[in-house]
Design an enzyme around this catalytic site. Sequence first.
Site, PDB file in Angstrom:
ATOM      1  N   SER A   7       0.858  -1.192   0.000  1.00 27.40           N
ATOM      2  CA  SER A   7       0.000   0.000   0.000  1.00 27.40           C
ATOM      3  C   SER A   7       0.885   1.229   0.000  1.00 27.40           C
ATOM      4  O   SER A   7       1.682   1.444   0.928  1.00 27.40           O
ATOM      5  CB  SER A   7      -0.879   0.008   1.249  1.00 27.40           C
ATOM      6  OG  SER A   7      -1.315   1.332   1.490  1.00 27.40           O
ATOM      7  N   HIS A  32      -1.120  -1.265  -4.457  1.00 31.21           N
ATOM      8  CA  HIS A  32      -2.382  -0.962  -3.768  1.00 31.21           C
ATOM      9  C   HIS A  32      -2.454   0.543  -3.500  1.00 31.21           C
ATOM     10  O   HIS A  32      -1.605   1.112  -2.814  1.00 31.21           O
ATOM     11  CB  HIS A  32      -2.444  -1.753  -2.468  1.00 31.21           C
ATOM     12  CG  HIS A  32      -3.735  -1.624  -1.723  1.00 31.21           C
ATOM     13  ND1 HIS A  32      -4.861  -2.360  -2.031  1.00 31.21           N
ATOM     14  CD2 HIS A  32      -4.090  -0.832  -0.684  1.00 31.21           C
ATOM     15  CE1 HIS A  32      -5.846  -2.030  -1.216  1.00 31.21           C
ATOM     16  NE2 HIS A  32      -5.405  -1.095  -0.378  1.00 31.21           N
ATOM     17  N   ASP A  34      -4.657   3.623  -2.050  1.00 25.89           N
ATOM     18  CA  ASP A  34      -5.749   3.967  -1.136  1.00 25.89           C
ATOM     19  C   ASP A  34      -6.240   5.382  -1.412  1.00 25.89           C
ATOM     20  O   ASP A  34      -5.520   6.350  -1.187  1.00 25.89           O
ATOM     21  CB  ASP A  34      -5.252   3.878   0.310  1.00 25.89           C
ATOM     22  CG  ASP A  34      -5.011   2.444   0.735  1.00 25.89           C
ATOM     23  OD1 ASP A  34      -5.954   1.646   0.673  1.00 25.89           O
ATOM     24  OD2 ASP A  34      -3.863   2.121   1.108  1.00 25.89           O
ATOM     25  N   MET A  36      -8.893   8.218  -0.383  1.00 26.40           N
ATOM     26  CA  MET A  36      -9.776   8.590   0.734  1.00 26.40           C
ATOM     27  C   MET A  36     -10.302   9.998   0.534  1.00 26.40           C
ATOM     28  O   MET A  36      -9.537  10.895   0.163  1.00 26.40           O
ATOM     29  CB  MET A  36      -9.000   8.539   2.050  1.00 26.40           C
ATOM     30  CG  MET A  36      -8.308   7.223   2.303  1.00 26.40           C
ATOM     31  SD  MET A  36      -7.386   7.289   3.846  1.00 26.40           S
ATOM     32  CE  MET A  36      -6.621   5.665   3.843  1.00 26.40           C
ATOM     33  N   HIS A  65      -8.192   1.072  -4.255  1.00 28.96           N
ATOM     34  CA  HIS A  65      -9.121   0.854  -3.134  1.00 28.96           C
ATOM     35  C   HIS A  65      -9.812   2.189  -2.846  1.00 28.96           C
ATOM     36  O   HIS A  65      -9.210   3.100  -2.279  1.00 28.96           O
ATOM     37  CB  HIS A  65      -8.296   0.356  -1.931  1.00 28.96           C
ATOM     38  CG  HIS A  65      -9.070   0.200  -0.653  1.00 28.96           C
ATOM     39  ND1 HIS A  65      -8.459  -0.027   0.567  1.00 28.96           N
ATOM     40  CD2 HIS A  65     -10.402   0.220  -0.392  1.00 28.96           C
ATOM     41  CE1 HIS A  65      -9.376  -0.128   1.512  1.00 28.96           C
ATOM     42  NE2 HIS A  65     -10.571   0.031   0.959  1.00 28.96           N
ATOM     43  N   MET A  67     -12.008   4.508  -0.926  1.00 26.42           N
ATOM     44  CA  MET A  67     -12.688   4.785   0.344  1.00 26.42           C
ATOM     45  C   MET A  67     -13.376   6.134   0.194  1.00 26.42           C
ATOM     46  O   MET A  67     -12.988   7.136   0.813  1.00 26.42           O
ATOM     47  CB  MET A  67     -11.659   4.777   1.487  1.00 26.42           C
ATOM     48  CG  MET A  67     -11.228   3.365   1.856  1.00 26.42           C
ATOM     49  SD  MET A  67      -9.691   3.319   2.802  1.00 26.42           S
ATOM     50  CE  MET A  67      -8.516   3.344   1.461  1.00 26.42           C
ATOM     51  N   MET A 136     -11.388  -5.954   5.153  1.00 22.00           N
ATOM     52  CA  MET A 136     -10.612  -5.005   5.957  1.00 22.00           C
ATOM     53  C   MET A 136     -10.337  -5.640   7.318  1.00 22.00           C
ATOM     54  O   MET A 136     -11.260  -6.081   8.006  1.00 22.00           O
ATOM     55  CB  MET A 136     -11.381  -3.697   6.183  1.00 22.00           C
ATOM     56  CG  MET A 136     -11.533  -2.802   4.964  1.00 22.00           C
ATOM     57  SD  MET A 136     -10.000  -2.376   4.113  1.00 22.00           S
ATOM     58  CE  MET A 136      -9.090  -1.499   5.385  1.00 22.00           C
ATOM     59  N   GLY A 141      -8.983   4.003   6.841  1.00 24.58           N
ATOM     60  CA  GLY A 141      -8.674   5.414   7.036  1.00 24.58           C
ATOM     61  C   GLY A 141      -7.206   5.685   7.322  1.00 24.58           C
ATOM     62  O   GLY A 141      -6.707   6.753   6.976  1.00 24.58           O
ATOM     63  N   PHE A 142      -6.536   4.725   7.921  1.00 23.49           N
ATOM     64  CA  PHE A 142      -5.146   4.977   8.337  1.00 23.49           C
ATOM     65  C   PHE A 142      -4.288   3.730   8.213  1.00 23.49           C
ATOM     66  O   PHE A 142      -4.785   2.624   8.415  1.00 23.49           O
ATOM     67  CB  PHE A 142      -5.107   5.449   9.807  1.00 23.49           C
ATOM     68  CG  PHE A 142      -5.967   6.657  10.042  1.00 23.49           C
ATOM     69  CD1 PHE A 142      -5.481   7.939   9.770  1.00 23.49           C
ATOM     70  CD2 PHE A 142      -7.271   6.517  10.482  1.00 23.49           C
ATOM     71  CE1 PHE A 142      -6.299   9.053   9.961  1.00 23.49           C
ATOM     72  CE2 PHE A 142      -8.095   7.625  10.676  1.00 23.49           C
ATOM     73  CZ  PHE A 142      -7.606   8.898  10.408  1.00 23.49           C
ATOM     74  N   GLY A 144      -0.873   1.576   9.650  1.00 27.74           N
ATOM     75  CA  GLY A 144      -0.237   1.367  10.943  1.00 27.74           C
ATOM     76  C   GLY A 144      -1.148   0.997  12.101  1.00 27.74           C
ATOM     77  O   GLY A 144      -0.755   1.142  13.259  1.00 27.74           O
ATOM     78  N   ASP A 174      -6.529  -6.475   4.151  1.00 27.13           N
ATOM     79  CA  ASP A 174      -5.881  -5.162   4.226  1.00 27.13           C
ATOM     80  C   ASP A 174      -5.954  -4.610   5.646  1.00 27.13           C
ATOM     81  O   ASP A 174      -7.044  -4.373   6.170  1.00 27.13           O
ATOM     82  CB  ASP A 174      -6.623  -4.233   3.242  1.00 27.13           C
ATOM     83  CG  ASP A 174      -6.036  -2.832   3.137  1.00 27.13           C
ATOM     84  OD1 ASP A 174      -4.996  -2.560   3.749  1.00 27.13           O
ATOM     85  OD2 ASP A 174      -6.642  -2.014   2.412  1.00 27.13           O
ATOM     86  N   GLY A 175      -4.775  -4.384   6.219  1.00 23.62           N
ATOM     87  CA  GLY A 175      -4.707  -3.694   7.503  1.00 23.62           C
ATOM     88  C   GLY A 175      -3.996  -4.471   8.593  1.00 23.62           C
ATOM     89  O   GLY A 175      -4.418  -5.575   8.945  1.00 23.62           O
ATOM     90  N   GLY A 176      -2.906  -3.899   9.079  1.00 25.68           N
ATOM     91  CA  GLY A 176      -2.218  -4.485  10.236  1.00 25.68           C
ATOM     92  C   GLY A 176      -1.493  -5.785   9.958  1.00 25.68           C
ATOM     93  O   GLY A 176      -1.230  -6.554  10.883  1.00 25.68           O
ATOM     94  N   GLY A 196       1.240  -1.991   4.181  1.00 25.82           N
ATOM     95  CA  GLY A 196       1.745  -0.636   4.020  1.00 25.82           C
ATOM     96  C   GLY A 196       2.955  -0.422   4.894  1.00 25.82           C
ATOM     97  O   GLY A 196       4.100  -0.448   4.423  1.00 25.82           O
ATOM     98  N   SER A 197       2.717  -0.258   6.193  1.00 24.82           N
ATOM     99  CA  SER A 197       3.857   0.023   7.074  1.00 24.82           C
ATOM    100  C   SER A 197       4.882  -1.101   7.075  1.00 24.82           C
ATOM    101  O   SER A 197       6.084  -0.838   7.131  1.00 24.82           O
ATOM    102  CB  SER A 197       3.403   0.363   8.492  1.00 24.82           C
ATOM    103  OG  SER A 197       2.169  -0.212   8.786  1.00 24.82           O
TER     104      SER A 197
HETATM  105  C1  DX5 Z   1      -6.328   1.611   5.447  1.00 23.31           C
HETATM  106  C2  DX5 Z   1      -5.803   1.246   4.080  1.00 23.31           C
HETATM  107  C3  DX5 Z   1      -4.660   0.309   4.066  1.00 23.31           C
HETATM  108  C4  DX5 Z   1      -3.440   0.759   4.814  1.00 23.31           C
HETATM  109  C5  DX5 Z   1      -2.731  -0.460   5.285  1.00 23.31           C
HETATM  110  O1  DX5 Z   1      -7.515   2.309   5.302  1.00 23.31           O
HETATM  111  O2  DX5 Z   1      -6.837   0.661   3.306  1.00 23.31           O
HETATM  112  O3  DX5 Z   1      -4.347  -0.103   2.744  1.00 23.31           O
HETATM  113  O4  DX5 Z   1      -2.566   1.537   4.051  1.00 23.31           O
HETATM  114  O5  DX5 Z   1      -1.658  -0.070   6.060  1.00 23.31           O
HETATM  115  P1  DX5 Z   1      -0.970  -1.043   7.125  1.00 23.31           P
HETATM  116  O6  DX5 Z   1      -0.432  -2.225   6.354  1.00 23.31           O
HETATM  117  O7  DX5 Z   1       0.090  -0.195   7.702  1.00 23.31           O
HETATM  118  O8  DX5 Z   1      -2.022  -1.453   8.098  1.00 23.31           O
HETATM  119 ZN    ZN Z   2      -6.319  -0.261   1.325  1.00 23.71          ZN
END
Ligand code: DX5
Ligand code: ZN
Length: 217
Positions: A7, A32, A34, A36, A65, A67, A136, A141-142, A144, A174-176, A196-197
């Site tokens: 991401s 990927h 994102d 928003m 993606h 949002m 998800m 939204g974020f 990390g 997706d996420g964490g 992402g992170s």
């Molecule tokens: C959150 C995004 C994700 C996000 C994932 O709304 O859809 O794609 O960037 O980031 P990590 O992998 O850091 O959770």
């Molecule tokens: Zn995403």
Amino acid sequence: MVKIAPSILSADFAKLGEDIVAIDKAGADFIHIDVMDGNYVPNISIGLPVIKSIRKYTEKTFDVHLMIEEPGRFIDDFIAVGADLITVHYEADRHVDRTIQYIKSKGIKAGIVLNPGTPVSMIKDLIPALDMVLIMSVNPGFGGQKFIEYSLNKIAEVKELSEKYNKELLIQVDGGIDASNIKKVVDAGANVIVAGSAVFKDGKVEENIAALRKSLK
Ligand code: DX5
Ligand code: ZN
């Protein structure tokens, strides 16, 4: 083979082109992206002109993606700037079946995203028509945030539906996700992992992607 979709939300936007080249070289399968709108989710990221400018840095799949509220309004625009796959939130679209059909009629891939609080049963009837379901594992939204454990049950539910109704279905999560939990996500049934992170940590994209893949063995 499990696909890795870094991401770019965690990339350095001041040198986004370079970061895209780095993830491409490091073996990313999808990029990927994102998007928003500050309305559907409590954050604003990037939009059409940025996607257009980064399109020239890679030929990999642009996995967009959305949002945003009522994403159906912008499908043509995202296709025009280079989206290969568009996912829309079930919760953000009053006529999600229409939007999915529209995306597919334009010759690109379509997917539905489910927030943590949305049950898998909501999209059962749509599974045969979908290229991808995105589960998800954090609230959108974020980057990390911490992985929500009950997502694993939802992944398994989607996997079961895919076995019955659509064996080709991409099951994205997706996420964490990082090297410590990627294996259990894949074991539950996911075949596309967003990170992402975990990918951009310390700027060591190549090592980080290799570490994710290694954890799958
Ligand atoms: C959150 C995004 C994700 C996000 C994932 O709304 O859809 O794609 O960037 O980031 P990590 O992998 O850091 O959770
Ligand atoms: Zn995403």
